[in-house]
Design a protein around this motif. Structure first.
Motif, short mmCIF file in Angstrom:
data_model
loop_
_atom_site.label_atom_id
_atom_site.label_comp_id
_atom_site.label_asym_id
_atom_site.label_seq_id
_atom_site.Cartn_x
_atom_site.Cartn_y
_atom_site.Cartn_z
N ASP A 130 0.82 -1.21 0.00
CA ASP A 130 0.00 0.00 0.00
C ASP A 130 0.85 1.27 0.00
OD1 ASP A 130 -2.64 0.24 -0.29
OD2 ASP A 130 -3.17 -0.02 1.81
N GLU A 131 1.95 1.20 0.76
CA GLU A 131 2.76 2.42 0.94
C GLU A 131 3.76 2.64 -0.17
OE1 GLU A 131 4.70 2.33 4.79
OE2 GLU A 131 2.74 1.80 5.66
N ILE A 132 4.22 1.55 -0.81
CA ILE A 132 5.37 1.70 -1.70
C ILE A 132 4.97 1.40 -3.14
CG2 ILE A 132 7.73 0.85 -2.14
CD1 ILE A 132 7.74 0.10 0.86
N PRO A 133 4.94 2.41 -3.99
CA PRO A 133 4.46 2.20 -5.36
C PRO A 133 5.27 1.14 -6.12
CG PRO A 133 4.71 4.55 -4.88
CD PRO A 133 5.25 3.81 -3.71
N HIS A 159 0.12 -7.15 -7.26
CA HIS A 159 -0.25 -8.53 -7.58
C HIS A 159 0.29 -9.48 -6.50
CE1 HIS A 159 0.70 -12.42 -9.96
NE2 HIS A 159 -0.51 -12.48 -9.44
N VAL A 160 -0.59 -10.35 -6.03
CA VAL A 160 -0.16 -11.38 -5.08
C VAL A 160 -0.67 -12.73 -5.56
CG1 VAL A 160 -0.43 -12.25 -2.72
CG2 VAL A 160 -0.02 -9.82 -3.09
N HIS A 161 0.24 -13.69 -5.65
CA HIS A 161 -0.16 -15.06 -5.99
C HIS A 161 -0.28 -15.82 -4.67
CE1 HIS A 161 -0.71 -18.56 -8.44
NE2 HIS A 161 0.28 -19.19 -7.82
N LEU A 217 -7.74 -8.91 3.79
CA LEU A 217 -6.61 -7.98 4.00
C LEU A 217 -6.21 -7.35 2.68
CD1 LEU A 217 -3.96 -9.83 6.25
CD2 LEU A 217 -5.28 -7.78 6.78
N LEU A 218 -6.11 -8.20 1.65
CA LEU A 218 -5.70 -7.70 0.33
C LEU A 218 -6.73 -6.74 -0.24
CD1 LEU A 218 -4.22 -11.02 -1.03
CD2 LEU A 218 -3.02 -8.83 -1.00
N ARG A 271 -5.47 0.18 -0.20
CA ARG A 271 -5.97 1.42 -0.82
C ARG A 271 -5.97 1.34 -2.33
NH1 ARG A 271 -3.40 3.65 3.68
NH2 ARG A 271 -1.43 3.85 2.60
N ARG A 272 -5.07 0.52 -2.90
CA ARG A 272 -5.12 0.35 -4.36
C ARG A 272 -5.50 -1.09 -4.68
NH1 ARG A 272 1.01 -0.67 -5.99
NH2 ARG A 272 1.98 -0.46 -3.95
N PRO A 273 -6.16 -1.32 -5.82
CA PRO A 273 -6.59 -2.69 -6.12
C PRO A 273 -5.38 -3.60 -6.33
CG PRO A 273 -7.20 -1.16 -7.90
CD PRO A 273 -6.51 -0.36 -6.86
N ILE A 274 -5.39 -4.73 -5.65
CA ILE A 274 -4.30 -5.70 -5.80
C ILE A 274 -4.87 -6.92 -6.51
CG2 ILE A 274 -2.66 -7.18 -4.58
CD1 ILE A 274 -2.59 -5.08 -2.36
N SER A 275 -4.23 -7.28 -7.60
CA SER A 275 -4.68 -8.45 -8.35
C SER A 275 -4.29 -9.72 -7.57
CB SER A 275 -4.03 -8.35 -9.72
OG SER A 275 -3.88 -9.58 -10.29
N VAL A 276 -5.21 -10.67 -7.52
CA VAL A 276 -4.94 -11.90 -6.76
C VAL A 276 -5.10 -13.11 -7.67
CG1 VAL A 276 -5.52 -13.26 -4.71
CG2 VAL A 276 -5.87 -10.80 -4.67
N THR A 277 -4.09 -13.97 -7.67
CA THR A 277 -4.16 -15.21 -8.44
C THR A 277 -3.91 -16.39 -7.49
OG1 THR A 277 -1.82 -14.98 -9.00
CG2 THR A 277 -3.39 -14.15 -10.61
N THR A 278 -4.23 -17.58 -7.96
CA THR A 278 -4.09 -18.73 -7.06
C THR A 278 -3.77 -20.01 -7.82
OG1 THR A 278 -5.09 -19.68 -5.06
CG2 THR A 278 -6.49 -19.62 -7.01
N ASP A 279 -3.46 -21.06 -7.07
CA ASP A 279 -3.32 -22.42 -7.60
C ASP A 279 -4.42 -23.28 -6.98
OD1 ASP A 279 -0.94 -21.69 -8.81
OD2 ASP A 279 0.35 -22.72 -7.37
#
Ligand code: 5AD
Ligand code: SF4
Length: 509
Positions: free
Chosen positions: A319-322, A327-329, A358-359, A363-371
């Motif tokens: 959130d803090e660091i551009p 994206h989080v897998h 949490l994700l 404050r900015r949209p975080i893309s989430v992927t999974t297995d």
């Protein structure tokens, strides 16, 4: 410092495809090859039929072969499996270049032919044996040395010599530290040399790493795995978890930035379980902040995260660091609490969903992927249904889904109630179909928006460039610019598909 790109388009397409399996519904595919060309130390210049990027020279500077050790022999490495394997091959190539080996253009021309293997699913493991068969004659008649590295090597060990007696070198993924010794033995006439230590507390450090992706530098921060998921061979093939000292990681990042890399991808089977063994004692979130703070670094990615070690601090850092990418897998493996327990995943569905919350609260949209795995032993229709409802609940931006594949030496291997292959296939198709719909819907909401992409390819025949957004989406776009490879540009999305976006370069006037 900018990099010079002088690269054939086909090679480039390989480069991006190899390094970045598309975030899509379907199996994570094997990487066809990691081609290596002669090094151009430190200048990042690419050339030849294939491609290469810079040689990142670690702490001991750029010395090549020790005196008197220039075998004038060539090598070729073919890599299967995950990004960790791709990066291991880059390091193995560095070890060989450091000993005076040359990179061959293709397997036929190589004196030393290495297969870096994957055994996560049965199909991947079988592939290497069929490849080995192709080189039986040249090993026998032309003295070509054939080696098997990686997870199949670790798993099958001596058996490989039985099944393919023309193989001379077997080195498991937890034993790469031994590679120089093994190569020594081969050079002095060793016929069957083997490194299979599993009980190790060391990481694979090399003086030279030969990076093949000119846009994204991979960097392993943690090796092995201390979890024991019931289906997984990794703890058997890669050994116990061990983290690299933060000082070594950060100086490598600084060297990469100096050589022109702006994007770093931190790697580990459970990357967020990172624990700095040095007195600095950094946790994963602190290391992320440190890497992002290196001057010149514009994008930091990391994979693969384990839900158990995924904490608020990581989201706060993003959130803090551009520079920390959106994206989080976060592999979930199943939506059924019962199956998660049988899989020994150490979290419940609810606990996993808390991590997703949490994700989503960032404050900015975080893309989430999974297995996801379908057809784990005992998975009922109801369990499977819970996986499908999880897709609807989380709305992933991408899913890698697999049919469960029984692996030797894993607890699940002997579990009752195996699911027939046909049924696994049926469930996989349902899952992929549902996820495809979700991706279409999600991607359509992006039409009209403008994103920054790092340009990493050009499709000459389609008149398009391609790049990745910070959320790791592929964006294919038109541009009137002649040379934007390796640059960050703004692109407006005009169309959306399930696996990629189409757009046009917003050119500054
Ligand atoms: N069968 C099917 N898929 C597996 N994976 C790991 N082991 C197996 C197996 N035995 C999948 C998991 C993991 C991904 C890298 O591969 O989903 O996250
Ligand atoms: Fe395998 Fe589980 Fe470790 Fe991931 S966390 S590498 S699935 S044992």
């Amino acid at each position: 410092m900018s990099k010079t790109f002088d690269i054939s388009i086909d090679a480039l397409r390989d480069a991006t495809e190899n390094a970045l399996p598309e975030v899509s519904v379907g199996a994570r595919h094997a990487v066809p090859s990691a081609r290596i060309t002669t090094p151009a130390a430190g200048d990042g210049r690419l050339g030849g039929r294939s491609f290469s990027s810079d040689v990142a020279v670690a702490s001991h500077g750029g010395a090549l072969a020790p005196e008197g050790r220039l075998p004038n022999k060539s090598f070729y490495i073919e890599t299967f499996g995950c990004q960790m394997n791709v990066h291991d091959s880059e390091k193995v190539a560095g070890v060989l270049l450091g000993r005076g080996y040359r990179a061959a253009e293709n397997p036929a021309q190589a004196d030393l032919l290495l297969y870096n293997t994957c055994s996560i699913r049965e199909k991947a493991a079988q592939k290497v044996f069929s490849r080995l068969g192709d080189h039986k004659l040249s090993a026998k008649n032309n003295g070509k040395v054939i080696g098997v590295l990686g997870c199949v090597a670790q798993q099958e060990g001596e058996e490989i010599f039985e099944r393919a007696p023309w193989v001379s070198l077997v080195c498991g993924s937890a034993s790469y530290r031994k590679l120089p010794d093994l190569v020594d033995q081969i050079e002095t006439g060793g016929r069957r040399v083997m490194g299979l230590d599993l009980d190790t507390d060391e990481t694979f450090e090399t003086e030279i790493t030969r990076r093949d992706n000119p846009f994204r530098a991979y960097l392993t921060i943690i090796e092995g795995c201390d979890y024991s998921c019931a289906y997984c061979v990794v703890p058997h093939t890669r050994g116990p978890e061990r983290s690299r000292a933060s000082g070594a990681v950060l100086s490598e990042v600084r060297r990469l930035a100096d050589s022109g890399y702006t994007e770093i991808q931190l790697l580990g089977q459970t990357v967020n379980s990172y624990r700095d063994p040095s007195s600095r004692g950094m946790n994963f979130a602190a290391l992320l902040r440190g890497v992002a703070a290196v001057p010149g670094i514009r994008r930091v990615r990391f994979t693969t995260s384990h839900p158990n070690d995924f904490h608020r601090e990581i989201v706060e850092a993003i959130d803090e660091i551009p520079a920390l990418c959106d994206h989080v897998h976060l592999p979930v493996q199943s939506g059924s609490p019962r199956v998660l327990k049988a899989m020994r995943r150490t979290y419940t569905r609810e606990e996993y969903l808390e991590k997703i919350s949490l994700l989503r609260s960032a404050r900015r949209p975080i893309s989430v992927t999974t297995d996801l795995i379908v057809g784990f032993p005992g998975e009922t229709d109801r369990d499977f249904e819970e996986t499908v409802t999880l897709l609807d609940e989380v709305c992933y931006d991408g899913v890698f889904s697999f049919k469960y594949s029984p692996r030797p030496n894993t607890p699940a291997m002997t579990m009752p109630d195996a699911i027939p292959e046909e049924e696994k296939g049926r469930r996989l198709a349902i899952l992929q179909d549902r996820q495809r719909q979700i991706q279409i819907e999600r991607n359509e909401t992006l039409v009209g928006e403008t994103f920054e992409v790092l340009v990493d390819g050009r499709h000459a025949s389609r008149g398009q460039w391609s790049g990745r957004t910070t959320s790791n989406r592929i964006l294919n776009f038109t541009s009137s610019s002649e040379s934007i490879l390796g640059e960050y540009v703004q692109v407006r999305v005009t169309r959306a598909g399930p696996n990629s976006l189409v757009g046009e370069h917003v050119e500054s006037s």
